[in-house]
Design a protein around this motif. Sequence first.
Motif, short mmCIF file in Angstrom:
data_model
loop_
_atom_site.label_atom_id
_atom_site.label_comp_id
_atom_site.label_asym_id
_atom_site.label_seq_id
_atom_site.Cartn_x
_atom_site.Cartn_y
_atom_site.Cartn_z
N GLU A 86 17.82 -8.94 32.45
CA GLU A 86 17.53 -10.22 31.82
C GLU A 86 17.77 -11.33 32.84
O GLU A 86 18.82 -11.36 33.48
N GLY A 87 16.81 -12.21 32.97
CA GLY A 87 16.96 -13.35 33.85
C GLY A 87 17.94 -14.35 33.27
O GLY A 87 18.45 -14.17 32.15
N PRO A 88 18.22 -15.42 34.01
CA PRO A 88 19.17 -16.43 33.53
C PRO A 88 18.80 -16.93 32.13
O PRO A 88 17.68 -17.38 31.90
N THR A 89 19.75 -16.81 31.22
CA THR A 89 19.55 -17.18 29.82
C THR A 89 20.77 -17.93 29.32
O THR A 89 21.90 -17.44 29.47
N LYS A 90 20.53 -19.09 28.72
CA LYS A 90 21.65 -19.87 28.18
C LYS A 90 22.13 -19.25 26.88
O LYS A 90 21.35 -18.91 26.00
N ARG A 91 23.43 -19.10 26.76
CA ARG A 91 24.06 -18.53 25.58
C ARG A 91 24.54 -19.65 24.66
O ARG A 91 24.79 -20.77 25.12
N PRO A 92 24.70 -19.37 23.36
CA PRO A 92 25.13 -20.41 22.42
C PRO A 92 26.47 -21.07 22.79
O PRO A 92 26.71 -22.22 22.45
N GLY A 94 27.37 -21.85 25.76
CA GLY A 94 27.18 -22.71 26.93
C GLY A 94 27.06 -22.00 28.26
O GLY A 94 26.60 -22.58 29.23
N ALA A 95 27.46 -20.75 28.33
CA ALA A 95 27.33 -20.01 29.59
C ALA A 95 25.87 -19.66 29.83
O ALA A 95 25.07 -19.57 28.90
N ILE A 96 25.53 -19.48 31.09
CA ILE A 96 24.22 -18.95 31.47
C ILE A 96 24.48 -17.59 32.09
O ILE A 96 25.24 -17.48 33.06
N ASN A 97 23.88 -16.55 31.53
CA ASN A 97 24.07 -15.18 31.98
C ASN A 97 22.77 -14.60 32.49
O ASN A 97 21.69 -14.97 32.04
N ASP A 104 23.14 2.51 41.58
CA ASP A 104 23.59 3.67 40.79
C ASP A 104 23.44 3.43 39.29
O ASP A 104 23.96 4.18 38.47
N ASN A 105 22.72 2.39 38.92
CA ASN A 105 22.48 2.02 37.51
C ASN A 105 23.72 1.51 36.78
O ASN A 105 23.79 1.62 35.56
N ASN A 106 24.69 0.97 37.52
CA ASN A 106 25.78 0.24 36.88
C ASN A 106 25.23 -1.12 36.49
O ASN A 106 24.51 -1.76 37.28
N MET A 107 25.55 -1.59 35.30
CA MET A 107 25.07 -2.89 34.85
C MET A 107 25.97 -4.00 35.41
O MET A 107 27.19 -3.88 35.39
N ILE A 108 25.33 -5.03 35.93
CA ILE A 108 26.05 -6.17 36.50
C ILE A 108 25.61 -7.43 35.76
O ILE A 108 24.42 -7.64 35.52
N PHE A 109 26.57 -8.26 35.43
CA PHE A 109 26.30 -9.57 34.85
C PHE A 109 26.76 -10.63 35.83
O PHE A 109 27.84 -10.52 36.41
N PHE A 110 25.94 -11.63 36.02
CA PHE A 110 26.35 -12.87 36.68
C PHE A 110 26.37 -13.91 35.58
O PHE A 110 25.48 -13.95 34.72
N ARG A 111 27.37 -14.76 35.61
CA ARG A 111 27.46 -15.81 34.61
C ARG A 111 27.93 -17.08 35.28
O ARG A 111 28.67 -17.06 36.28
N PHE A 113 29.13 -21.26 34.22
CA PHE A 113 29.57 -22.17 33.17
C PHE A 113 29.25 -23.58 33.63
O PHE A 113 30.08 -24.22 34.27
N PRO A 114 28.03 -24.06 33.33
CA PRO A 114 27.65 -25.40 33.79
C PRO A 114 28.61 -26.47 33.25
O PRO A 114 29.09 -26.37 32.13
N LYS A 115 28.86 -27.41 34.11
CA LYS A 115 29.70 -28.52 33.70
C LYS A 115 28.92 -29.41 32.74
O LYS A 115 27.72 -29.59 32.88
N ASN A 116 29.58 -29.94 31.73
CA ASN A 116 28.92 -30.81 30.77
C ASN A 116 28.46 -32.09 31.44
O ASN A 116 29.16 -32.67 32.25
N SER A 117 27.26 -32.51 31.10
CA SER A 117 26.70 -33.72 31.72
C SER A 117 27.22 -34.96 31.02
O SER A 117 27.52 -34.99 29.88
#
Length: 117
Positions: A86-92, A94-97, A104-111, A113-117
């Motif tokens: 899954e490409g970058p997706t905003k979560r409810p 506030g994180a973007i994951n 080796d097919n291990n799942m990796i998440f990058f996340r 936490f954008p600073k509030n504007s």
Amino acid sequence: MKIGEVGLLTNDVPRLAAFYKQLLEIENDSNDETHQFIITEETTLTIYNDGTEKNNQNQNICLAFTVDDIEKEYEKVLAMGVKIIEGPTKRPWGAINMSFYDPDNNMIFFRSFPKNS
């Protein structure tokens, strides 16, 4: 209590270690075929071949990394040719994951936490 180490068991230490060195922009000056430390600060990430055959169907573990610029990291993993889940997706909350697989097919998440504007 703190987690001291996360170890990835693999059939091919040099291949998987090279992937994580490129992904995390880390050099460990090791080409060991049995065991490599990738991250040695805080919680350690190691790549290890314990001599048993692995099936690379890792369905019960994932790694999550907090990054500053998720778009930059997304472009980097695309250039590395990894399989994107899954490409970058905003979560409810506030994180973007984003998520993808290592060689080796291990799942990796990058996340991030954008600073509030």
